[in-house]
Design a protein around this motif. Structure first.
Motif, PDB file in Angstrom:
ATOM      1  N   HIS A 302      -6.251  15.834   0.155  1.00  0.00           N
ATOM      2  CA  HIS A 302      -6.021  15.533   1.562  1.00  0.00           C
ATOM      3  C   HIS A 302      -5.318  14.179   1.707  1.00  0.00           C
ATOM      4  N   ARG A 303      -5.808  13.166   0.901  1.00  0.00           N
ATOM      5  CA  ARG A 303      -5.189  11.840   0.986  1.00  0.00           C
ATOM      6  C   ARG A 303      -3.737  11.895   0.551  1.00  0.00           C
ATOM      7  N   TYR A 312       3.817   6.576   2.041  1.00  0.00           N
ATOM      8  CA  TYR A 312       3.169   5.362   1.553  1.00  0.00           C
ATOM      9  C   TYR A 312       2.244   5.724   0.381  1.00  0.00           C
ATOM     10  N   ASN A 313       1.853   4.711  -0.320  1.00  0.00           N
ATOM     11  CA  ASN A 313       0.864   4.837  -1.386  1.00  0.00           C
ATOM     12  C   ASN A 313      -0.348   3.987  -1.031  1.00  0.00           C
ATOM     13  N   SER A 314      -1.493   4.359  -1.574  1.00  0.00           N
ATOM     14  CA  SER A 314      -2.737   3.653  -1.265  1.00  0.00           C
ATOM     15  C   SER A 314      -3.144   2.787  -2.457  1.00  0.00           C
ATOM     16  N   VAL A 324      -5.406  -0.623   0.921  1.00  0.00           N
ATOM     17  CA  VAL A 324      -4.127  -1.126   1.440  1.00  0.00           C
ATOM     18  C   VAL A 324      -3.079  -0.019   1.307  1.00  0.00           C
ATOM     19  N   GLN A 325      -2.366   0.218   2.352  1.00  0.00           N
ATOM     20  CA  GLN A 325      -1.297   1.220   2.346  1.00  0.00           C
ATOM     21  C   GLN A 325       0.052   0.492   2.275  1.00  0.00           C
ATOM     22  N   GLU A 361      -4.537  -2.225  -7.675  1.00  0.00           N
ATOM     23  CA  GLU A 361      -4.256  -0.985  -8.398  1.00  0.00           C
ATOM     24  C   GLU A 361      -4.080   0.163  -7.438  1.00  0.00           C
ATOM     25  N   ARG A 362      -3.072   0.953  -7.727  1.00  0.00           N
ATOM     26  CA  ARG A 362      -2.811   2.125  -6.875  1.00  0.00           C
ATOM     27  C   ARG A 362      -3.895   3.154  -7.105  1.00  0.00           C
ATOM     28  N   ILE A 363      -4.336   3.757  -6.044  1.00  0.00           N
ATOM     29  CA  ILE A 363      -5.338   4.806  -6.123  1.00  0.00           C
ATOM     30  C   ILE A 363      -4.642   6.090  -6.519  1.00  0.00           C
ATOM     31  N   PRO A 364      -5.048   6.725  -7.619  1.00  0.00           N
ATOM     32  CA  PRO A 364      -4.336   7.921  -8.063  1.00  0.00           C
ATOM     33  C   PRO A 364      -4.536   9.085  -7.105  1.00  0.00           C
TER      34      PRO A 364
END
Length: 364
Positions: A302-303, A312-314, A324-325, A361-364
């Motif tokens: 869903h994310r 965008y990336n989270s 953070v987006q 760190e980016r959330i996968p």
């Protein structure tokens, strides 16, 4: 395993009398008296006859003690023949069956005693009957041992040994210095390390010092004849007792075995229940993990759909406990400087500044 010693080695003086070489005849007239089995068969039964000097008085007999599981110790002879003045007497006393201490079989109900010879046995009797008596002489009686060996059938798987002897003692009875000679024929049998000793009776002749006639002890003993009808009655009663005790031992062992198995089964059931409960917990945890993983997967999908739509990336920001987006059109690296301030860059070599910036760190 039958633990009761065989009575074939314990008949001794009664059944053996006819096997011993006759002694000299009495110097004077004699009388034949009976020795009765008083309580073994519900009524007095003649067990033996014996020759004693005329005018002597006889008393006592055989009584059975059925309270002991050591069958060889059940038959108890207490018989006395005494002169008219009471100063000279010939006595037959109960013997003993025992296990030699240190070789005990836990299933054998006979007592454990440290006696390994006829002399040791006779000295024990003296200490009980005449404490403080003086031991004057001990004499081996191989003739009695040989006769006992002939009358005792061989026991399969057991080694037999026979030891006989006489012990002469001295003591005071009031103002009279006494002499007494005690005789015993002892059989030992060994099987699987368990040594059993036994003698059915002990004979004793006593008289004032200077009047003791050693030959009289043999003459009275050799004149004894066991009754031919009593012997099979005694043997049958003994065998019944042995079977009864053996059956009770077997029942006790079986009961203990069953209790032990019940305990083992009970513990096994408890262990199986514990294993089942643990298995249930593990399965429940697996289901829970699957559900949690499924939820996480659904949330991630869903994310990712939202990120694709919003371009965008989270990024996780542990310091601010937030997410953070960052637009995909900015640099892919995000630095947090605190107080919700951030910078982005696409420089692969950029380093956090010395004021405490951290890369998210980016959330996968």
């Amino acid at each position: 395993m039958r633990s009761v010693p065989r009575l074939s080695l314990m008949l001794g003086a009664l059944a053996l009398a006819s096997a011993v070489a006759p002694g000299q005849a009495f110097a004077g007239p004699t009388q034949t008296v009976t020795i009765d089995d008083i309580n073994g068969f519900g009524r007095p039964v003649r067990a033996a006859t014996v020759e004693i000097p005329a005018g002597w008085r006889a008393q006592g007999g055989i009584r059975w003690d059925n309270s002991t599981d050591c069958v060889s110790n059940r038959m108890r002879m207490n018989w006395l023949a005494s002169s008219p003045d009471g100063k000279t007497a010939y006595e037959i006393m109960p013997g003993l069956a025992w296990q030699v201490a240190g070789t005990e079989n836990p299933f054998n109900p006979c007592p454990a005693v440290q006696l390994n010879s006829a002399r040791a046995f006779l000295e024990r009797i003296v200490n009980q009957r005449h404490p403080g008596a003086r031991v004057i002489q001990y004499r081996d009686r191989p003739d009695l041992s040989q006769a006992l060996a002939k009358g005792a059938p061989a026991m399969q798987g057991a080694r037999a040994r026979h030891d006989s002897g006489q012990l002469l003692i001295g003591y005071r009875d009031g103002n009279v210095e006494m002499r007494e000679v005690l005789t015993a024929m002892v059989s030992f049998s060994e099987a699987q390390g368990n040594v059993v000793g036994g003698t059915p009776t002990v004979s004793a002749l006593r008289s004032p010092d200077g009047r003791l006639d050693f030959a009289m002890a043999d003459r009275i003993g050799n004149s004894m004849r066991a009754d031919k009808q009593w012997i099979p009655m005694m043997q049958q009663a003994t065998q019944r007792a042995i079977k009864d005790i053996s059956d009770r031992q077997s029942a006790g062992i079986s009961a203990r075995h069953n209790r032990r198995m019940a305990e083992i089964n009970s513990r096994g059931a408890a262990d199986r229940a514990a294993i089942s409960q643990e298995s249930n917990r593990e399965v429940a945890q697996i289901y829970s993990n699957v559900w949690k993983n499924g939820q996480a997967t659904d949330e991630r999908i869903h994310r990712r759909n939202l990120e694709a739509t919003g371009e965008y990336n989270s990024y996780a920001n542990p310091g601010e406990n937030s997410t953070v987006q960052n637009s995909i059109h900015n640099g892919p690296r995000v630095f947090s400087h605190g107080n919700n301030t951030y910078t982005t860059t696409d420089d692969p070599y950029a380093q956090p500044n010395p004021y405490g910036s951290t890369e998210l760190e980016r959330i996968p």
